[in-house]
Motif scaffolding. Structure first.
Motif, PDB file in Angstrom:
ATOM      1  N   ALA A 183      -3.281 -10.371   0.336  1.00  0.00           N
ATOM      2  CA  ALA A 183      -3.151 -10.909   1.695  1.00  0.00           C
ATOM      3  C   ALA A 183      -1.687 -10.983   2.097  1.00  0.00           C
ATOM      4  O   ALA A 183      -1.307 -10.594   3.214  1.00  0.00           O
ATOM      5  CB  ALA A 183      -3.802 -12.291   1.775  1.00  0.00           C
ATOM      6  N   PHE A 184      -0.867 -11.473   1.206  1.00  0.00           N
ATOM      7  CA  PHE A 184       0.564 -11.586   1.501  1.00  0.00           C
ATOM      8  C   PHE A 184       1.178 -10.201   1.730  1.00  0.00           C
ATOM      9  O   PHE A 184       2.004 -10.017   2.632  1.00  0.00           O
ATOM     10  CB  PHE A 184       1.269 -12.317   0.349  1.00  0.00           C
ATOM     11  CG  PHE A 184       2.675 -12.725   0.655  1.00  0.00           C
ATOM     12  CD1 PHE A 184       2.932 -13.780   1.519  1.00  0.00           C
ATOM     13  CD2 PHE A 184       3.744 -12.061   0.071  1.00  0.00           C
ATOM     14  CE1 PHE A 184       4.239 -14.166   1.799  1.00  0.00           C
ATOM     15  CE2 PHE A 184       5.045 -12.443   0.345  1.00  0.00           C
ATOM     16  CZ  PHE A 184       5.300 -13.492   1.208  1.00  0.00           C
ATOM     17  N   GLU A 185       0.761  -9.227   0.931  1.00  0.00           N
ATOM     18  CA  GLU A 185       1.253  -7.853   1.108  1.00  0.00           C
ATOM     19  C   GLU A 185       0.886  -7.314   2.492  1.00  0.00           C
ATOM     20  O   GLU A 185       1.648  -6.547   3.095  1.00  0.00           O
ATOM     21  CB  GLU A 185       0.645  -6.931   0.042  1.00  0.00           C
ATOM     22  CG  GLU A 185       1.156  -7.158  -1.362  1.00  0.00           C
ATOM     23  CD  GLU A 185       0.404  -6.309  -2.383  1.00  0.00           C
ATOM     24  OE1 GLU A 185      -0.506  -5.548  -1.966  1.00  0.00           O
ATOM     25  OE2 GLU A 185       0.708  -6.406  -3.581  1.00  0.00           O
ATOM     26  N   LEU A 186      -0.283  -7.718   3.003  1.00  0.00           N
ATOM     27  CA  LEU A 186      -0.762  -7.232   4.299  1.00  0.00           C
ATOM     28  C   LEU A 186      -0.164  -7.994   5.476  1.00  0.00           C
ATOM     29  O   LEU A 186      -0.488  -7.702   6.625  1.00  0.00           O
ATOM     30  CB  LEU A 186      -2.291  -7.317   4.355  1.00  0.00           C
ATOM     31  CG  LEU A 186      -3.039  -6.360   3.423  1.00  0.00           C
ATOM     32  CD1 LEU A 186      -4.528  -6.689   3.405  1.00  0.00           C
ATOM     33  CD2 LEU A 186      -2.821  -4.912   3.847  1.00  0.00           C
ATOM     34  N   GLY A 187       0.682  -8.971   5.183  1.00  0.00           N
ATOM     35  CA  GLY A 187       1.352  -9.705   6.252  1.00  0.00           C
ATOM     36  C   GLY A 187       0.726 -11.032   6.607  1.00  0.00           C
ATOM     37  O   GLY A 187       1.163 -11.695   7.555  1.00  0.00           O
TER      38      GLY A 187
END
Length: 336
Positions: A42-46
């Motif tokens: 999720a963090f990687e996806l913004g």
């Protein structure tokens, strides 16, 4: 991923968040390795908006989220809650082992415990999980404002309250966000709360934007859920109500097939088309569904699509009420 400022608080959030409750309780067995991988993706996806509570998994969820944010705290908008009291001897996953306490002493105790579990010195957005009946909301928000002054929380949020209560709360201290259930099959907020949020510049955070998973079309019969899944206590997941709701979702799926996406993506896209002041926080513990949810921001709905959905699921269009009337956290039975 675009961002939004929560109300007038200055707190920045991604336009879609991640509800973390199901990683610890209520939706089948927990899997911390899988959940941690989903949080990282999720963090990687913004996604920067992560929603938890002190009662999810009796503290487990805050610990899980706290471990995840440890090396990325400055890039995360962290939301947690207080106000629900779980019975220490109650059954894990039970929706009935609870009461509500908004007292200043319990609020401060919960905040300190949450800060410790989360491994941080400040919670960005701190919600009243459920307002306590008989306690003026002015007293509750006034006590929360002192936590803001002390730097323990940055913004105040409320969950599942009516418009009049929201006005009174906001007059006591600016409210950054109101979190309530909102989706194609739970649209009652449009009658009262949403217009007031817009008038007062309060961001609306929509939990269960997928209708507790029903709007994805993945649930075709009650047996698809674990026997201890709390959704089975909801009248919408029971008997004739289940069958009537399933027929509605079949039509949503027809639209999704025409649009080249999934029914769940249609549901989230519909919310994102309502206005920029709505932040959906779909919950999942699986990367596959997380990626599907995030991709819903790319689904365009034209006026004809929106009219189709309006005809299928107008306000009050779902069969059955949201909660068992015996559930103490039932917001329809509480007015502070």
């Amino acid at each position: 991923m675009k961002t939004i400022t929560l109300g007038a608080s200055g707190i920045q959030s991604s336009i879609m968040g991640l509800g973390c409750m199901g990683m610890s309780e209520f939706y089948g067995e927990r899997d911390d390795v899988q959940s941690r991988a989903t949080l990282e993706r999720a963090f990687e996806l913004g996604v920067t908006h992560f929603d938890t509570s002190n009662v999810y998994g009796r503290g487990h969820n805050e610990q899980l989220v706290g471990d995840f944010i440890r090396d990325k705290r400055d890039g995360v908008m962290l939301a947690s809650k207080f106000g629900v009291v779980r019975d220490p001897g109650g059954t894990q996953g039970s929706t009935y082992d609870r009461d509500i306490d908004n007292s200043p002493a319990y609020m401060r105790q919960c905040c300190e415990e949450s800060l410790a579990r989360l491994g941080t010195d400040v919670i960005d957005l701190y919600y009243v999980h459920r307002a306590a009946p008989g306690i003026p909301i002015e007293d509750t928000v006034g006590a929360l404002s002192r936590l803001v002054e002390e730097g323990k929380i940055r913004g105040i949020g409320l969950s599942e309250i009516d418009g009049d209560t929201l006005r009174r709360a906001h007059a006591t201290h600016p409210i950054a966000a109101l979190q309530s259930e909102y989706s194609l099959w739970t649209r009652e907020a449009e009658r009262d709360v949403l217009p007031i949020c817009r008038e007062l510049n309060i961001t609306f955070v929509a939990y269960s934007p997928l209708g507790r998973g029903f709007l994805t079309g993945a649930i075709q019969k009650a047996d698809d859920l674990a026997k201890d899944d709390f959704r089975l206590t909801s009248p919408r997941f029971q008997g004739d109500n289940f069958d009537r709701n399933l027929a509605i979702v079949a039509h949503v799926n027809d639209l999704a097939q025409r649009k080249g996406c999934t029914a769940g993506q249609i549901a989230i896209a519909w919310l994102l088309h309502q206005d920029r002041d709505i932040v959906p926080i779909p919950g999942t513990k699986r990367i596959k569904y997380l990626e599907e949810n995030v991709a819903a921001s790319q689904v365009a709905l034209d006026p004809s699509d929106l009219a189709t959905l309006e005809a299928l699921l107008p306000i009050g269009g779902a069969a059955g009420s949201r909660y068992d009337p015996n559930f103490k956290g039932n917001p329809e039975a509480v007015k502070p």
